[in-house]
Design a protein around this motif. Sequence first.
Motif, PDB file in Angstrom:
ATOM      1  N   TRP A 106     -87.917  32.242 -60.592  1.00 42.72           N
ATOM      2  CA  TRP A 106     -88.288  31.902 -59.217  1.00 42.72           C
ATOM      3  C   TRP A 106     -87.409  30.796 -58.649  1.00 42.72           C
ATOM      4  CZ3 TRP A 106     -89.765  27.681 -56.518  1.00 42.72           C
ATOM      5  CH2 TRP A 106     -90.258  27.898 -55.217  1.00 42.72           C
ATOM      6  N   SER A 107     -87.228  29.742 -59.416  1.00 46.16           N
ATOM      7  CA  SER A 107     -86.424  28.607 -58.931  1.00 46.16           C
ATOM      8  C   SER A 107     -84.996  29.038 -58.661  1.00 46.16           C
ATOM      9  CB  SER A 107     -86.443  27.468 -59.962  1.00 46.16           C
ATOM     10  OG  SER A 107     -87.753  26.989 -60.141  1.00 46.16           O
ATOM     11  N   GLU A 108     -84.444  29.887 -59.572  1.00 45.76           N
ATOM     12  CA  GLU A 108     -83.074  30.349 -59.385  1.00 45.76           C
ATOM     13  C   GLU A 108     -82.949  31.216 -58.143  1.00 45.76           C
ATOM     14  OE1 GLU A 108     -79.795  33.168 -61.706  1.00 45.76           O
ATOM     15  OE2 GLU A 108     -81.512  32.329 -62.807  1.00 45.76           O
ATOM     16  N   LEU A 109     -83.926  32.129 -57.952  1.00 43.30           N
ATOM     17  CA  LEU A 109     -83.889  33.005 -56.791  1.00 43.30           C
ATOM     18  C   LEU A 109     -84.109  32.217 -55.506  1.00 43.30           C
ATOM     19  CD1 LEU A 109     -83.612  35.877 -55.790  1.00 43.30           C
ATOM     20  CD2 LEU A 109     -86.083  36.180 -56.102  1.00 43.30           C
ATOM     21  N   HIS A 110     -84.975  31.209 -55.582  1.00 45.50           N
ATOM     22  CA  HIS A 110     -85.213  30.382 -54.404  1.00 45.50           C
ATOM     23  C   HIS A 110     -83.927  29.642 -54.003  1.00 45.50           C
ATOM     24  CE1 HIS A 110     -87.456  27.946 -51.558  1.00 45.50           C
ATOM     25  NE2 HIS A 110     -86.892  26.862 -52.080  1.00 45.50           N
ATOM     26  N   ALA A 111     -83.198  29.139 -55.005  1.00 45.61           N
ATOM     27  CA  ALA A 111     -81.929  28.449 -54.720  1.00 45.61           C
ATOM     28  C   ALA A 111     -80.909  29.416 -54.122  1.00 45.61           C
ATOM     29  CB  ALA A 111     -81.388  27.817 -56.000  1.00 45.61           C
ATOM     30  N   LEU A 112     -80.887  30.665 -54.662  1.00 47.30           N
ATOM     31  CA  LEU A 112     -79.978  31.667 -54.120  1.00 47.30           C
ATOM     32  C   LEU A 112     -80.317  31.993 -52.670  1.00 47.30           C
ATOM     33  CD1 LEU A 112     -79.713  34.101 -57.166  1.00 47.30           C
ATOM     34  CD2 LEU A 112     -77.926  32.591 -56.294  1.00 47.30           C
ATOM     35  N   LYS A 113     -81.657  32.060 -52.414  1.00 47.04           N
ATOM     36  CA  LYS A 113     -82.095  32.342 -51.052  1.00 47.04           C
ATOM     37  C   LYS A 113     -81.636  31.230 -50.106  1.00 47.04           C
ATOM     38  CE  LYS A 113     -85.793  30.775 -49.770  1.00 47.04           C
ATOM     39  NZ  LYS A 113     -87.159  30.307 -49.660  1.00 47.04           N
ATOM     40  N   GLN A 114     -81.790  29.986 -50.538  1.00 50.76           N
ATOM     41  CA  GLN A 114     -81.358  28.858 -49.704  1.00 50.76           C
ATOM     42  C   GLN A 114     -79.847  28.913 -49.461  1.00 50.76           C
ATOM     43  OE1 GLN A 114     -83.286  26.802 -48.155  1.00 50.76           O
ATOM     44  NE2 GLN A 114     -85.181  27.536 -49.078  1.00 50.76           N
ATOM     45  N   SER A 115     -79.108  29.308 -50.483  1.00 47.02           N
ATOM     46  CA  SER A 115     -77.645  29.433 -50.318  1.00 47.02           C
ATOM     47  C   SER A 115     -77.299  30.513 -49.310  1.00 47.02           C
ATOM     48  CB  SER A 115     -76.987  29.740 -51.669  1.00 47.02           C
ATOM     49  OG  SER A 115     -77.198  28.684 -52.581  1.00 47.02           O
ATOM     50  N   LEU A 116     -78.056  31.629 -49.362  1.00 47.97           N
ATOM     51  CA  LEU A 116     -77.820  32.716 -48.414  1.00 47.97           C
ATOM     52  C   LEU A 116     -78.100  32.272 -46.982  1.00 47.97           C
ATOM     53  CD1 LEU A 116     -79.349  35.732 -50.390  1.00 47.97           C
ATOM     54  CD2 LEU A 116     -76.932  35.378 -49.834  1.00 47.97           C
ATOM     55  N   LEU A 117     -79.205  31.519 -46.811  1.00 44.98           N
ATOM     56  CA  LEU A 117     -79.545  31.048 -45.469  1.00 44.98           C
ATOM     57  C   LEU A 117     -78.508  30.052 -44.946  1.00 44.98           C
ATOM     58  CD1 LEU A 117     -83.419  30.600 -45.830  1.00 44.98           C
ATOM     59  CD2 LEU A 117     -82.195  32.416 -44.628  1.00 44.98           C
ATOM     60  N   THR A 118     -78.040  29.189 -45.858  1.00 49.96           N
ATOM     61  CA  THR A 118     -76.990  28.243 -45.462  1.00 49.96           C
ATOM     62  C   THR A 118     -75.707  28.977 -45.066  1.00 49.96           C
ATOM     63  OG1 THR A 118     -77.896  26.568 -46.950  1.00 49.96           O
ATOM     64  CG2 THR A 118     -75.608  26.253 -46.200  1.00 49.96           C
ATOM     65  N   LEU A 119     -75.374  30.018 -45.870  1.00 48.73           N
ATOM     66  CA  LEU A 119     -74.186  30.815 -45.577  1.00 48.73           C
ATOM     67  C   LEU A 119     -74.334  31.537 -44.237  1.00 48.73           C
ATOM     68  CD1 LEU A 119     -71.520  31.499 -47.007  1.00 48.73           C
ATOM     69  CD2 LEU A 119     -72.610  33.563 -47.885  1.00 48.73           C
ATOM     70  N   GLU A 120     -75.578  31.988 -43.966  1.00 49.78           N
ATOM     71  CA  GLU A 120     -75.830  32.646 -42.683  1.00 49.78           C
ATOM     72  C   GLU A 120     -75.605  31.688 -41.519  1.00 49.78           C
ATOM     73  OE1 GLU A 120     -79.341  35.281 -40.485  1.00 49.78           O
ATOM     74  OE2 GLU A 120     -79.833  33.879 -42.099  1.00 49.78           O
ATOM     75  N   SER A 121     -76.040  30.429 -41.703  1.00 47.35           N
ATOM     76  CA  SER A 121     -75.812  29.429 -40.659  1.00 47.35           C
ATOM     77  C   SER A 121     -74.326  29.191 -40.443  1.00 47.35           C
ATOM     78  CB  SER A 121     -76.496  28.105 -41.038  1.00 47.35           C
ATOM     79  OG  SER A 121     -77.887  28.268 -41.130  1.00 47.35           O
ATOM     80  N   GLY A 122     -73.566  29.187 -41.556  1.00 49.31           N
ATOM     81  CA  GLY A 122     -72.113  29.026 -41.446  1.00 49.31           C
ATOM     82  C   GLY A 122     -71.471  30.184 -40.691  1.00 49.31           C
ATOM     83  N   ALA A 123     -71.962  31.394 -40.992  1.00 50.21           N
ATOM     84  CA  ALA A 123     -71.433  32.576 -40.302  1.00 50.21           C
ATOM     85  C   ALA A 123     -71.745  32.510 -38.809  1.00 50.21           C
ATOM     86  CB  ALA A 123     -72.018  33.847 -40.918  1.00 50.21           C
ATOM     87  N   ASP A 124     -72.982  32.038 -38.483  1.00 47.23           N
ATOM     88  CA  ASP A 124     -73.347  31.889 -37.069  1.00 47.23           C
ATOM     89  C   ASP A 124     -72.419  30.910 -36.363  1.00 47.23           C
ATOM     90  OD1 ASP A 124     -75.408  33.680 -37.291  1.00 47.23           O
ATOM     91  OD2 ASP A 124     -76.950  32.146 -37.655  1.00 47.23           O
TER      92      ASP A 124
END
Length: 590
Positions: free
Chosen positions: A135-153
């Motif tokens: 869970w913790s690993e997937l949660h961190a991956l999710k946060q990375s994806l959201l951060t990457l999405e903000s960068g793409a925006d």
Amino acid sequence: MASRRLQDSNRDNAGDFIGECTVTQSCEPCMKTNISKTATVYCNDCKEFLCDTCKNPHTVYKPGKHDIAIIHARKSVRVAMDMEGMDMCPEHAKEKKKIEFYCEDHSKFCCIECMVKHKKCGRVEKLVDATTDKWSELHALKQSLLTLESGADAIIAECKHSETGLNESIAKISSDVDKMRDRIIQLFDQAKQKLLSEAKDFKSAEIKRIGNKRDTSSKVKEEINKVVPMCLAVLERGTPTELYIYSKMIKEKLHKMESNINEQKQIKISSTMKVSFLKELTSLLEMGKNFVKLNSDGDKTEANSPMSLSSQPMPVNLKLLVSVDLPKTGDDKEEPYLSGLDFLPDGRLVVLDNNNMKCIILNERLQRLGTPYKFKFHPQSVVCVSHDALCVTSGGYKVVFLLSVSTDNTITLTREIKTSSQFFSICCMSPSNMVVSTSDDPRPLRMISVDGVEADFDHFLTLPMKTYRIADSACTYVQSKNTLVLTDRVAHTVYLYDTLNRTCRAVTNENIQEPRAACVGPGDSVLVCSMGKNSIVRMTIDGKILGTYPVDMMLPCSICVSKDGTRLAVSNCHFGIKKLHLYKISTAMS
């Protein structure tokens, strides 16, 4: 993508099994900024969970309809997951064999049938027995994806901004080029009017000289027509005494008529005029359409100027053409001191010998032409105001002389103007107005017209109230840049006044020591005699030093540049070693 992607992307707590999980929904906009906040509503149209804070901005600013539903169940709920085939064995997906094992040796997911190949592997984990908390690993991956999405925006927004900027730049480029073209056309129109005015003045002067020459010759012819019949009559019927008397009388008349005719022959009259263009202009034409350069942010130029016509003066070289020493000669009472220099439009050099009170015309070899004009006072500075007219100041005396110079190098005083101040240096500000530097006057710079009308700069330029002694300051004016230049010998400073923007820039530099005379140089630069360094300093009107040129003379004090910008004359004021140099100005190869 999973059918419940949004729910999956917002898990804060997950179970230890695949296909079924326990979730608590979080606000999606908050999570993009790494803030964890429980969602209170759900937008059925946008498929997005929102908190109370984000609900109103979502409905107001995001386009489309919004069916907002309140989330009643705040407690954990079970959600059935559709993994869209990701939980199927890659090799046996057609048989719908689910993943049950993970081989660490091969970093590969396996089904029960694949295990035959991995029997000898030492690290095979059965997923149902997996104890590692993912869970913790997937949660961190999710946060990375959201951060990457903000960068793409952010990148998408930057690209949109760049596209808009490029479109606006094209419009501004067109406007800037049109403005520059209009300025050049206006400048050409003004130059044309000035040229035609000078041509008409020249024509008027030449017509007057033609009339004088014709009238004098006609009078001689009339006299001859009167004398010849009488001469024939005396020859036919005169007595020896009458022949003797008439012979003596006719000889005197003949000598006078010959003198008049010979004098008229010496007067050269122009029958044609032509226009010449500065070398900078012809060089511009030779460049063709490449005289305009496109600049971008990558060129490290100003972002507000994507296209510019370079105004930086080009580097130049000075080559010594002629050097003459100035010893006391002929009728000189004192050692010559050339305090003022300027070129006539045809290339002849006008020099003022201050010590011997003379105005002298020199050719391209610095050889004397014609007879020097003798002043009643010590002349100080000279400027050519038209093709054949000079204006001369007298330093310590309150008088200005207007002189005319003929094509046969005859110098004539046309007017003497009494002034209220002592004028030292002088330069042209416009065809009819000149700028002068003063001595023993709290107004360091003043103006005077060719008609003798004096004026101050108070109405459009604020000048310091400073009184200079004679030879402590000098001026020049860059007409195309509306820039007034004043040197301060004692302060080792050159002042540059922008007469349009009413600003002043004081320039000091280790190479500017005891600055004396100044003149306009190539590319609308400023040339200054640095007496303390025995050199010429070239600078822009913004005060940037472009170059320093040593001259083989002590204490250079007077300077001028030819009207076509190809030659430079310099003289000095060192006692006992007076010199005059003529240089060729050429563009330096980069």
